[in-house]
Design a protein around this motif. Structure first.
Motif, short mmCIF file in Angstrom:
data_model
loop_
_atom_site.label_atom_id
_atom_site.label_comp_id
_atom_site.label_asym_id
_atom_site.label_seq_id
_atom_site.Cartn_x
_atom_site.Cartn_y
_atom_site.Cartn_z
N UNK A 129 45.13 24.88 15.71
CA UNK A 129 44.66 25.76 16.78
C UNK A 129 44.13 24.93 17.94
N UNK A 130 44.11 25.53 19.11
CA UNK A 130 43.55 24.89 20.30
C UNK A 130 42.96 26.01 21.14
N UNK A 131 41.66 25.97 21.38
CA UNK A 131 41.03 27.12 22.05
C UNK A 131 39.80 26.67 22.83
N UNK A 132 39.49 27.36 23.91
CA UNK A 132 38.23 27.09 24.62
C UNK A 132 37.05 27.70 23.87
N UNK A 133 35.89 27.14 24.10
CA UNK A 133 34.68 27.74 23.54
C UNK A 133 33.52 27.53 24.53
N UNK A 134 32.65 28.50 24.58
CA UNK A 134 31.52 28.51 25.52
C UNK A 134 31.95 28.16 26.94
N UNK A 135 33.03 28.75 27.45
CA UNK A 135 33.48 28.40 28.81
C UNK A 135 32.42 28.76 29.84
N UNK A 136 32.10 27.81 30.69
CA UNK A 136 31.12 27.95 31.78
C UNK A 136 29.71 28.21 31.27
N UNK A 137 29.48 28.09 29.96
CA UNK A 137 28.16 28.37 29.39
C UNK A 137 27.74 27.29 28.40
N UNK A 138 28.43 26.19 28.34
CA UNK A 138 28.11 25.18 27.34
C UNK A 138 26.78 24.49 27.67
N UNK A 139 26.03 24.14 26.62
CA UNK A 139 24.70 23.57 26.82
C UNK A 139 24.73 22.18 27.45
N UNK A 140 25.88 21.50 27.49
CA UNK A 140 25.95 20.19 28.14
C UNK A 140 26.05 20.30 29.66
N UNK A 141 26.41 21.44 30.18
CA UNK A 141 26.59 21.57 31.63
C UNK A 141 25.32 21.27 32.42
N UNK A 142 24.14 21.77 32.02
CA UNK A 142 22.94 21.46 32.80
C UNK A 142 22.61 19.98 32.86
N UNK A 143 22.85 19.25 31.77
CA UNK A 143 22.53 17.82 31.81
C UNK A 143 23.51 17.07 32.71
N UNK A 144 24.76 17.53 32.78
CA UNK A 144 25.73 16.91 33.70
C UNK A 144 25.24 17.09 35.14
N UNK A 145 24.87 18.31 35.48
CA UNK A 145 24.42 18.59 36.84
C UNK A 145 23.15 17.81 37.18
N UNK A 146 22.23 17.70 36.21
CA UNK A 146 20.98 16.97 36.45
C UNK A 146 21.24 15.49 36.67
N UNK A 147 22.15 14.91 35.89
CA UNK A 147 22.46 13.49 36.06
C UNK A 147 23.14 13.23 37.39
N UNK A 148 24.05 14.11 37.79
CA UNK A 148 24.73 13.93 39.08
C UNK A 148 23.75 14.04 40.24
N UNK A 149 22.76 14.92 40.09
CA UNK A 149 21.80 15.14 41.17
C UNK A 149 20.80 13.99 41.29
N UNK A 150 20.54 13.28 40.20
CA UNK A 150 19.55 12.21 40.21
C UNK A 150 20.01 11.07 41.12
N UNK A 151 19.30 10.84 42.17
CA UNK A 151 19.61 9.74 43.07
C UNK A 151 20.72 10.02 44.07
N UNK A 152 21.33 11.21 43.99
CA UNK A 152 22.40 11.53 44.94
C UNK A 152 21.81 11.87 46.31
N UNK A 153 22.55 11.51 47.34
CA UNK A 153 22.13 11.86 48.69
C UNK A 153 22.69 13.23 49.06
N UNK A 154 21.82 14.16 49.36
CA UNK A 154 22.26 15.49 49.73
C UNK A 154 22.55 16.34 48.51
N UNK A 155 23.08 17.52 48.77
CA UNK A 155 23.34 18.48 47.71
C UNK A 155 24.62 18.12 46.96
N UNK A 156 24.55 18.20 45.64
CA UNK A 156 25.71 17.90 44.79
C UNK A 156 26.58 19.15 44.67
#
Length: 343
Positions: A201-228
């Protein structure tokens, strides 16, 4: 020799840490705890029979902390939240690497929304360093007492997007589709990892709601110039046991595609555990290793960055060991430059 302990030795994270320690020239695991297993480690992890003389013990984190230099937490999120605080309170000079998600989000509200419980010691999350060395964290990790090890989907997504975001190339929302093996679901079988359902089988799970998404956004925002720019994550369950492949779609201004490719190459030029390829990456080339393979394709106004890694290797225990190396003053790739098993 660096003395290391592992809290939670029966899961895949603890298992992989112990396996990696066998090839490490300057780190020795001297204690492995479990609440469910007793006796020789080889009985629970047959592939380590005859190679590991340890037996599981039931010491608490606060008992173990003063006896080791580095403590790995390979437990569920809630247990790790309490264990880190207990160990550091008992041994303030201890270095702790948490493989769970308990300390990845400094914002208590984001943590509760992602993991479903209020953190009992939010001050520890505020102190923790998010430990992805390739994405701007090397010096911070080296000085840290508590490192939050990234999630596997987050690691791949950040390796794909961080160079472009931090060099200012991305002009609009990014999308990351990532597919991981069944070991990402943990050692205890469930509907998502049951072989008859998963193997074909091959299937998506937790699309757009996965718990790793907030940490990705937080890491990208850290030290970035302007809005990510926004990032949307769609994880998939793949019919394999270990390995992860992520594909990131990043819009850039027309005419800047080659400069974006050059930025990816420059970012990882001196990253010993990342290989930038001139062809699409493949999971079989990194399975069983602590390496990550990265490749870039471009079209008019679009840069596609692909990342293959082992979800238990560079996506978990390999990065944890990399962080331990940095925290102990060693070259980050010490004991980790071993190829995968191949086909």
């Amino acid at each position: 020799m660096i003395r290391a302990g592992i809290v939670g030795g029966t899961g895949y994270g603890g298992m992989e840490l112990l396996r990696l320690s066998l090839q490490h020239p300057q780190l020795e695991v001297v204690a492995l705890t479990s609440r469910s297993e007793h006796g020789p480690v080889g009985a629970a992890h047959p592939h380590l029979r005859g190679l590991v003389e340890l037996e599981f013990d039931d010491r608490t984190p606060q008992e173990l902390g003063p006896e080791v230099d580095v403590l790995f937490l390979a437990t569920p999120h809630g247990a790790a939240a309490s264990a880190a605080h207990a160990a550091l309170s008992a041994a303030p000079e201890l270095r702790v690497i948490d493989l769970s998600g308990a300390h990845r989000l400094a914002d208590p509200a984001l943590h509760a929304a992602a993991y479903g419980f209020e953190h009992p010691h939010p001050e520890r999350s505020a102190q923790a360093i998010y430990g992805l060395p390739e994405c701007g964290a090397r010096e911070l990790v080296a000085d840290a007492r508590l490192v939050a090890n990234p999630g596997c989907h987050a690691t791949a997504a950040l390796l794909a997007t961080w160079p472009l975001v931090h060099e200012g190339f991305v002009t609009g929302p990014m999308t990351v589709a990532s597919a991981t093996g069944s070991t990402g679901a943990g050692a205890h079988p469930g509907a998502g990892s049951h072989h008859p359902r998963r193997s074909h089988d091959y299937r998506p799970y937790r699309p757009l709601r996965h718990q790793h998404a907030p940490e990705i956004r937080a890491c990208l925002a850290a030290g970035a110039e302007g809005e990510v720019p926004p990032l949307h994550l769609v994880p998939h369950s793949a019919p394999l046991s270990r390995g992860l492949l992520a594909t990131a779609f990043c819009p850039v201004a027309p005419g800047r595609e080659q400069a974006a490719v050059d930025a990816v190459h420059a970012t990882y030029e001196h990253a010993p555990l990342v290989r930038v390829l001139d062809q699409p990456p493949a999971v079989h080339a990194v399975a069983g290793s602590c390496l990550a393979d990265v490749s870039v394709a471009v079209d008019d106004g679009m840069v596609c960055v692909m990342v293959a890694l082992d979800n238990l290797g560079h996506g978990m225990a390999g990065t944890a060991m990399q962080n331990a190396n940095l925290m102990c003053g060693l070259p980050e790739a010490t004991g980790l430059l071993v190829p995968g098993a191949g086909p």
